[in-house]
Motif scaffolding. Structure first.
Motif, PDB file in Angstrom:
ATOM      1  N   LEU A   1      14.293 -12.245  -3.608  1.00  0.00           N
ATOM      2  CA  LEU A   1      13.225 -13.272  -3.126  1.00  0.00           C
ATOM      3  C   LEU A   1      11.933 -12.474  -3.260  1.00  0.00           C
ATOM      4  CD1 LEU A   1      15.093 -14.893  -0.177  1.00  0.00           C
ATOM      5  CD2 LEU A   1      13.931 -16.075  -2.094  1.00  0.00           C
ATOM      6  N   ALA A   2      11.872 -11.011  -3.222  1.00  0.00           N
ATOM      7  CA  ALA A   2      10.335 -10.727  -3.395  1.00  0.00           C
ATOM      8  C   ALA A   2       9.608 -10.963  -4.587  1.00  0.00           C
ATOM      9  CB  ALA A   2      10.620  -8.950  -3.304  1.00  0.00           C
ATOM     10  N   LEU A   3      10.716 -11.176  -5.746  1.00  0.00           N
ATOM     11  CA  LEU A   3       9.944 -11.426  -6.958  1.00  0.00           C
ATOM     12  C   LEU A   3       9.676 -12.948  -6.805  1.00  0.00           C
ATOM     13  CD1 LEU A   3      12.763  -9.760  -9.379  1.00  0.00           C
ATOM     14  CD2 LEU A   3      10.658  -8.690  -8.145  1.00  0.00           C
ATOM     15  N   VAL A   4      10.293 -13.674  -6.372  1.00  0.00           N
ATOM     16  CA  VAL A   4       9.940 -15.315  -6.283  1.00  0.00           C
ATOM     17  C   VAL A   4       8.523 -15.567  -5.314  1.00  0.00           C
ATOM     18  CG1 VAL A   4      10.780 -17.613  -5.415  1.00  0.00           C
ATOM     19  CG2 VAL A   4      12.386 -15.682  -6.173  1.00  0.00           C
ATOM     20  N   THR A   5       8.530 -14.790  -4.325  1.00  0.00           N
ATOM     21  CA  THR A   5       7.172 -14.822  -3.618  1.00  0.00           C
ATOM     22  C   THR A   5       6.070 -14.498  -4.367  1.00  0.00           C
ATOM     23  OG1 THR A   5       7.676 -12.840  -2.636  1.00  0.00           O
ATOM     24  CG2 THR A   5       8.541 -14.525  -1.298  1.00  0.00           C
ATOM     25  N   ALA A   6       6.253 -13.233  -4.924  1.00  0.00           N
ATOM     26  CA  ALA A   6       5.271 -12.760  -5.780  1.00  0.00           C
ATOM     27  C   ALA A   6       4.730 -13.638  -6.790  1.00  0.00           C
ATOM     28  CB  ALA A   6       5.504 -11.332  -6.214  1.00  0.00           C
ATOM     29  N   VAL A   7       5.528 -14.328  -7.706  1.00  0.00           N
ATOM     30  CA  VAL A   7       5.345 -15.166  -8.591  1.00  0.00           C
ATOM     31  C   VAL A   7       4.741 -16.206  -8.072  1.00  0.00           C
ATOM     32  CG1 VAL A   7       6.266 -16.682 -10.655  1.00  0.00           C
ATOM     33  CG2 VAL A   7       6.966 -14.170 -10.201  1.00  0.00           C
ATOM     34  N   ALA A   8       5.062 -16.940  -7.234  1.00  0.00           N
ATOM     35  CA  ALA A   8       4.629 -18.363  -6.795  1.00  0.00           C
ATOM     36  C   ALA A   8       3.399 -18.047  -6.310  1.00  0.00           C
ATOM     37  CB  ALA A   8       5.532 -18.701  -5.361  1.00  0.00           C
ATOM     38  N   LEU A   9       3.095 -16.909  -5.302  1.00  0.00           N
ATOM     39  CA  LEU A   9       1.678 -16.599  -4.931  1.00  0.00           C
ATOM     40  C   LEU A   9       0.422 -16.280  -6.162  1.00  0.00           C
ATOM     41  CD1 LEU A   9      -0.266 -16.487  -2.666  1.00  0.00           C
ATOM     42  CD2 LEU A   9       0.436 -13.804  -2.362  1.00  0.00           C
ATOM     43  N   HIS A  10       0.868 -15.497  -7.118  1.00  0.00           N
ATOM     44  CA  HIS A  10       0.261 -15.171  -8.186  1.00  0.00           C
ATOM     45  C   HIS A  10      -0.264 -16.320  -8.882  1.00  0.00           C
ATOM     46  CE1 HIS A  10      -0.840 -13.870 -12.330  1.00  0.00           C
ATOM     47  NE2 HIS A  10      -1.246 -13.009 -11.596  1.00  0.00           N
TER      48      HIS A  10
ATOM     49  N   VAL B   1      -5.418  -7.643  -2.680  1.00  0.00           N
ATOM     50  CA  VAL B   1      -5.744  -9.002  -2.095  1.00  0.00           C
ATOM     51  C   VAL B   1      -4.703  -9.875  -1.224  1.00  0.00           C
ATOM     52  CG1 VAL B   1      -5.525 -10.428  -3.954  1.00  0.00           C
ATOM     53  CG2 VAL B   1      -7.248 -10.682  -2.748  1.00  0.00           C
ATOM     54  N   ALA B   2      -3.639  -9.153  -1.434  1.00  0.00           N
ATOM     55  CA  ALA B   2      -2.627 -10.170  -0.714  1.00  0.00           C
ATOM     56  C   ALA B   2      -1.130  -9.338  -0.695  1.00  0.00           C
ATOM     57  CB  ALA B   2      -2.170 -11.384  -1.433  1.00  0.00           C
ATOM     58  N   GLY B   3      -0.492  -9.495   0.341  1.00  0.00           N
ATOM     59  CA  GLY B   3       0.692  -8.839   0.620  1.00  0.00           C
ATOM     60  C   GLY B   3       1.675  -9.752   1.213  1.00  0.00           C
ATOM     61  N   ILE B   4       2.992  -9.619   1.027  1.00  0.00           N
ATOM     62  CA  ILE B   4       4.389 -10.230   1.326  1.00  0.00           C
ATOM     63  C   ILE B   4       5.121  -9.536   1.936  1.00  0.00           C
ATOM     64  CG2 ILE B   4       6.000 -12.169   0.746  1.00  0.00           C
ATOM     65  CD1 ILE B   4       4.096 -12.529  -1.986  1.00  0.00           C
ATOM     66  N   LEU B   5       5.762  -9.969   3.179  1.00  0.00           N
ATOM     67  CA  LEU B   5       6.512  -9.308   4.080  1.00  0.00           C
ATOM     68  C   LEU B   5       8.011 -10.200   4.264  1.00  0.00           C
ATOM     69  CD1 LEU B   5       7.370  -6.801   5.717  1.00  0.00           C
ATOM     70  CD2 LEU B   5       6.570  -8.142   7.742  1.00  0.00           C
ATOM     71  N   LEU B   6       9.079  -9.666   3.744  1.00  0.00           N
ATOM     72  CA  LEU B   6      10.322 -10.236   3.770  1.00  0.00           C
ATOM     73  C   LEU B   6      10.938  -9.790   5.066  1.00  0.00           C
ATOM     74  CD1 LEU B   6      11.199 -11.181   0.107  1.00  0.00           C
ATOM     75  CD2 LEU B   6       9.976 -12.301   1.464  1.00  0.00           C
ATOM     76  N   GLU B   7      11.795 -10.534   5.984  1.00  0.00           N
ATOM     77  CA  GLU B   7      12.547 -10.071   6.954  1.00  0.00           C
ATOM     78  C   GLU B   7      13.807 -10.785   6.934  1.00  0.00           C
ATOM     79  OE1 GLU B   7       9.803  -8.044  10.049  1.00  0.00           O
ATOM     80  OE2 GLU B   7       9.405  -9.911   9.827  1.00  0.00           O
TER      81      GLU B   7
ATOM     82  N   ARG C   1      14.183 -22.819  -9.102  1.00  0.00           N
ATOM     83  CA  ARG C   1      14.398 -21.962 -10.448  1.00  0.00           C
ATOM     84  C   ARG C   1      15.314 -20.859  -9.975  1.00  0.00           C
ATOM     85  NH1 ARG C   1       7.961 -22.823 -11.662  1.00  0.00           N
ATOM     86  NH2 ARG C   1       8.032 -24.795 -12.774  1.00  0.00           N
ATOM     87  N   TRP C   2      14.888 -20.165  -9.016  1.00  0.00           N
ATOM     88  CA  TRP C   2      15.795 -19.136  -8.638  1.00  0.00           C
ATOM     89  C   TRP C   2      17.034 -19.572  -8.486  1.00  0.00           C
ATOM     90  CZ3 TRP C   2      17.474 -17.729  -3.447  1.00  0.00           C
ATOM     91  CH2 TRP C   2      17.812 -16.635  -3.156  1.00  0.00           C
ATOM     92  N   ARG C   3      17.365 -20.284  -7.830  1.00  0.00           N
ATOM     93  CA  ARG C   3      18.878 -20.837  -7.511  1.00  0.00           C
ATOM     94  C   ARG C   3      19.339 -21.333  -8.822  1.00  0.00           C
ATOM     95  NH1 ARG C   3      17.087 -23.052  -1.596  1.00  0.00           N
ATOM     96  NH2 ARG C   3      18.196 -21.420  -0.479  1.00  0.00           N
ATOM     97  N   GLN C   4      18.704 -22.234  -9.525  1.00  0.00           N
ATOM     98  CA  GLN C   4      19.535 -22.944 -10.411  1.00  0.00           C
ATOM     99  C   GLN C   4      19.495 -22.158 -11.880  1.00  0.00           C
ATOM    100  OE1 GLN C   4      17.321 -26.574 -10.904  1.00  0.00           O
ATOM    101  NE2 GLN C   4      18.425 -27.609  -9.111  1.00  0.00           N
ATOM    102  N   GLU C   5      18.413 -21.255 -12.035  1.00  0.00           N
ATOM    103  CA  GLU C   5      18.490 -20.593 -13.369  1.00  0.00           C
ATOM    104  C   GLU C   5      18.758 -19.060 -13.008  1.00  0.00           C
ATOM    105  OE1 GLU C   5      14.747 -21.350 -15.407  1.00  0.00           O
ATOM    106  OE2 GLU C   5      14.938 -23.466 -14.277  1.00  0.00           O
ATOM    107  N   ASP C   6      19.204 -18.675 -12.084  1.00  0.00           N
ATOM    108  CA  ASP C   6      19.501 -17.216 -11.736  1.00  0.00           C
ATOM    109  C   ASP C   6      18.273 -16.820 -11.555  1.00  0.00           C
ATOM    110  OD1 ASP C   6      20.854 -15.160 -11.114  1.00  0.00           O
ATOM    111  OD2 ASP C   6      22.108 -14.906 -12.839  1.00  0.00           O
TER     112      ASP C   6
END
Length: 227
Positions: free
Chosen positions: A70-79, A104-110, A165-170
């Motif tokens: 999900l770290a990749l998902v969050t980064a792509v969506a925000l980018h 300019v931006a950071g994302i924290l997953l917990e 997309r993450w869920r349906q397309e791996d």
């Protein structure tokens, strides 16, 4: 659903508490100011009014790709959402956004039981000074910047699309989009274990670091910076 509060300690902490009470996926909480904002590894995230501080809940389902991706998902969506304001923004593994080398931006997953809290911090009007690594803001670069509430509306919609997309397309499509937005292959990267060259991501989303002897080291966690 997006809820906005004038001030809170941490939007991640607030949503973690709601997740433990059974709150559904898709809830967003935005604070105009945080008094206890945090980054990775317990770092303090300065939170003056005018920037975006928001978090959401993702409920993990059977068959989902591994939660750390999900770290990749969050980064792509925000980018994608920041691209109109910062077309030269790049992703630094796994999910920081840099503009000309400045954050300019950071994302924290917990992780909270079967949920992941994804917290987004974007420097819109302000950025900290005097840090070991440079930081910047959208207004400092462009002179004008979006309102935090408007930026979040776009982010919530875009994140929802990428989650599907993450869920349906791996992971393949997410990984490809991440690589397109990241620093170039061959970029020198510094890690706690030493330097190497960026060699892409493996199928699980781990960073591939090519060492001086030609071997590949997989990096699954930790701070990584352009050398």
């Amino acid at each position: 659903m997006i809820r906005t509060v004038a001030e809170t300690g941490s939007t991640n902490d607030d949503l973690a508490a709601l997740a433990r009470e059974g709150a559904a996926e898709g809830i967003w909480l935005r604070a105009e100011r945080q008094t206890g904002g945090k980054g990775r590894q317990g770092r303090t995230w300065l939170s003056p009014p005018g920037n975006l501080y928001a978090s959401t809940i993702v409920r993990l389902r059977p068959g989902d790709p591994p939660a750390p991706t999900l770290a990749l998902v969050t980064a792509v969506a925000l980018h994608e959402v920041l691209a109109p304001f910062a077309p030269d923004a790049t992703i630094k593994w796994p999910n920081d956004l840099l503009i000309r080398g400045a954050k300019v931006a950071g994302i924290l997953l917990e992780r909270v039981d079967d949920a992941v809290i994804a917290g987004f911090g974007v420097n819109i009007a302000h950025h900290p000074e005097g840090l070991p690594r440079p930081a910047t803001s959208l207004s400092a670069l462009a002179g004008t910047a979006p309102a935090p509430a408007a930026l979040l509306e776009n982010l919530a919609r875009n994140f929802s699309r990428w989650l599907v997309r993450w869920r349906q397309e791996d992971l393949a499509r997410v990984r490809a989009a991440w690589l397109t937005a990241a620093h170039a292959l061959g970029t020198v990267l510094s890690t706690p274990e030493g330097e190497g060259l960026f060699d892409g991501l493996d199928e699980s989303g781990a960073l591939r670091l090519r060492l001086a002897d030609g071997s590949i080291r997989l990096v699954h966690a930790g701070d990584v910076f352009p050398g």
